[in-house]
Design a protein around this motif. Structure first.
Motif, mmCIF file in Angstrom:
data_model
loop_
_atom_site.group_PDB
_atom_site.id
_atom_site.type_symbol
_atom_site.label_atom_id
_atom_site.label_comp_id
_atom_site.label_asym_id
_atom_site.label_seq_id
_atom_site.Cartn_x
_atom_site.Cartn_y
_atom_site.Cartn_z
ATOM 1 N N GLN A 1 5.065 -1.913 4.034
ATOM 2 C CA GLN A 1 5.171 -2.608 5.317
ATOM 3 C C GLN A 1 6.010 -1.802 6.309
ATOM 4 O O GLN A 1 5.738 -1.788 7.508
ATOM 5 N N ALA B 1 14.073 0.634 0.109
ATOM 6 C CA ALA B 1 13.164 -0.485 -0.167
ATOM 7 C C ALA B 1 13.349 -0.995 -1.591
ATOM 8 O O ALA B 1 13.679 -0.238 -2.501
ATOM 9 N N GLU C 1 5.883 -2.885 -1.910
ATOM 10 C CA GLU C 1 5.259 -3.646 -0.818
ATOM 11 C C GLU C 1 6.112 -3.624 0.440
ATOM 12 O O GLU C 1 5.594 -3.465 1.550
ATOM 13 N N THR C 2 7.423 -3.757 0.277
ATOM 14 C CA THR C 2 8.274 -3.640 1.485
ATOM 15 C C THR C 2 8.181 -2.228 2.027
ATOM 16 O O THR C 2 8.163 -2.018 3.239
#
Lengths: 305, 305
Positions: free
Chosen positions: B232, B224, B228-229
DNA sequence: TCCGGGCGATATATATTGTCTATCGAAATA
DNA sequence: TATTTCGATAGACAATATATATCGCCCGGA
């Protein structure tokens, strides 16, 4: 009320360039401790840290950057000051403001100005024409550097030097009785009508002076504003006048309708001289200009027989 | 290699304004002989007469006029330097460049930045986001003033201070088996699939460190680029991850599809600290900023039970 | 871990120089 | 002629810029 030292700003700029105290000191031709101590003093005086002393290379603080930017301009300007000074160093160079009487300038300058330019090529000659009173005022005020006028005058703080003695000559209409004589005496003026310049021209007073003991009539309601109008009036037969010899030589000698007669010796004369402030810093330039004028006058034919 | 003195230029300007040695000296708060002698030295150094000393009032030579014009600008500029320094005098004012880790900045700043602005209103805070390596480089290069990152680090010429200890929490998809437990142990991670950030993020190394003695599988071909990714990806069921607690508080606590579980104490943590150059001239500003951050961390609920 | 080198700061002595007070000399003023 | 004004000069003193020698701190290499 202490002051920043220009030298310190140089040190700072050098440090900004090298980012190294030793190198900066070398570039300023001082020892490292000197530069170090002086910069520290500068910082203390300003109350701001200018340099961040890192082990390897120094770097400037934001305050340092801001101040170095100004310092560069200041140092540059101060070098310009030295440069300007150098360009003013030659006393025989630069602007020299020369004023002449209206009864001298137009007749002297055509021959003399070129000689001055040749003898003093770096001198930038500025020429003015004033009557005695205003000329002395402007001389004292520093508006002009040298005045060429008739001596003697009341000198206060002024220095003067005689340049040449200029004879007066009598100018009469072609058909006037006095035109018959090859030389005239002042007594010959008895009873004649004299034309003069307006008040303010010293030539007027000098002419009156020559005739002081003689019964002459000044033409009423007439005051010429220049030698040329005076000359034309004589040519038209309105009277006679005294002229400075120089104004009757050269191209002006050939005017129609009038003749010029010298006085028998000793002829009446006026003393032409130069005047300047005793404190003038370029005495040498003034002296040089005066020399050129005096030498020119020596070479002129005097009092044609 | 001597130099013009700024003070001399002040004397010259004062003389130009007053045209009087005594008055000028008075305006410069020195005695008349001092000003007189210094100006003479200046003239000697420049090789040009700057002042014509007339009996009543002094006047400037053309060279003097030209140089005074420059001198005025130099003196003005030097006063500006003092003014600039004054404006930089307050160590708690001016620009301060603060860098934070990408895994800290977005979660710390929304609460902390306003507090810094309130506590240090004259500080102009510039914010940056760098990973540890680049941050230290820029710190050493002087591009930034303070870095907020995870300690310990290799400090060379740098100073550091611990700010707070941040626990890691386990983040799992809602339906993951571990979501059943209210607290987890590191041993619970045995055999799970771990999602991590790409190389360069210190959080990646810290997570691996926590799991060093446990048999975990890092998800292959996935790294990542941001928390935030990563979050998710966990929510979509691809695996679990360790997050710094701060990133799971506030608005981020409500993310759908995933749950956050604290570790049983002693929970694994990372030490967050501030780093700056030991030589930095505004230690006080840095200290003040660090204080605000540390105080904020103290007030935060720690390791929710 | 110790040693050596680079670099800036400090200590101290010294020479320079900016500054003062007192006085002079020139020139204008009364 | 006496007085005043104003800048220059003399000599003593104090501030300070500078140099040499040395210290202390980091950093890098053996």
């Amino acid at each position: 009320m202490a002051d920043i030292k220009l030298k310190d700003l140089r040190y700072l700029v050098a440090l900004a360039d090298t980012r190294h105290f030793g190198k900066a000191a070398e570039r300023c031709f001082v020892s490292q401790p000197t530069l170090s101590a002086q910069l520290k003093k500068l910082e203390d005086y300003l109350g701001v840290t200018l340099v961040e002393r890192q082990p390897k290379h120094a770097m400037l603080t934001p305050a340092g950057e801001a101040i170095v930017a100004r310092a560069r301009r200041i140092v540059e300007s101060s070098d310009e000051v030295v440069e300007i000074a150098r360009s003013h160093r030659d006393p025989l160079a630069g602007r020299l403001r020369l004023a002449l009487l209206p009864t001298i300038g137009p007749y002297l300058l055509p021959s003399v100005a070129p000689r001055i330019r040749k003898a003093l090529p770096r001198l930038e000659l500025m020429l003015y024409e004033y009557q005695t009173g205003p000329m002395l005022e402007r001389l004292r005020a520093g508006d002009i550097d040298v005045g060429i006028l008739a001596l003697p005058i009341e000198l206060e703080g002024l220095e003067s030097r005689a340049l040449y003695e200029e004879p007066f000559v009598l100018t009469v209409p072609t058909h006037h009785p006095l035109a018959q004589k090859s030389q005239v005496k002042t007594d010959d003026l008895k009873g004649v009508t004299l034309l003069l310049l307006e008040d303010g021209h010293c030539l007027r007073d000098q002419a009156l002076d020559v005739c002081s003991r003689i019964d002459v009539h000044e033409k009423q309601d007439f005051r010429a504003t220049s030698l040329e109008t005076l000359r034309q009036m004589v040519a038209s037969g309105a009277g006679v006048t005294l002229l400075p010899e120089l104004s009757t030589l050269g191209p002006y000698a050939t005017a129609r309708g009038l003749v010029v007669r010298p006085f028998v010796k000793p002829a009446p004369t006026r003393q032409v001289g130069a005047v300047w402030r005793r404190t003038h810093p370029r005495q040498r330039a003034i002296e040089a200009v005066a020399n050129v004028i005096a030498e020119y006058a020596l070479q002129q034919p005097r009092g044609r027989s």
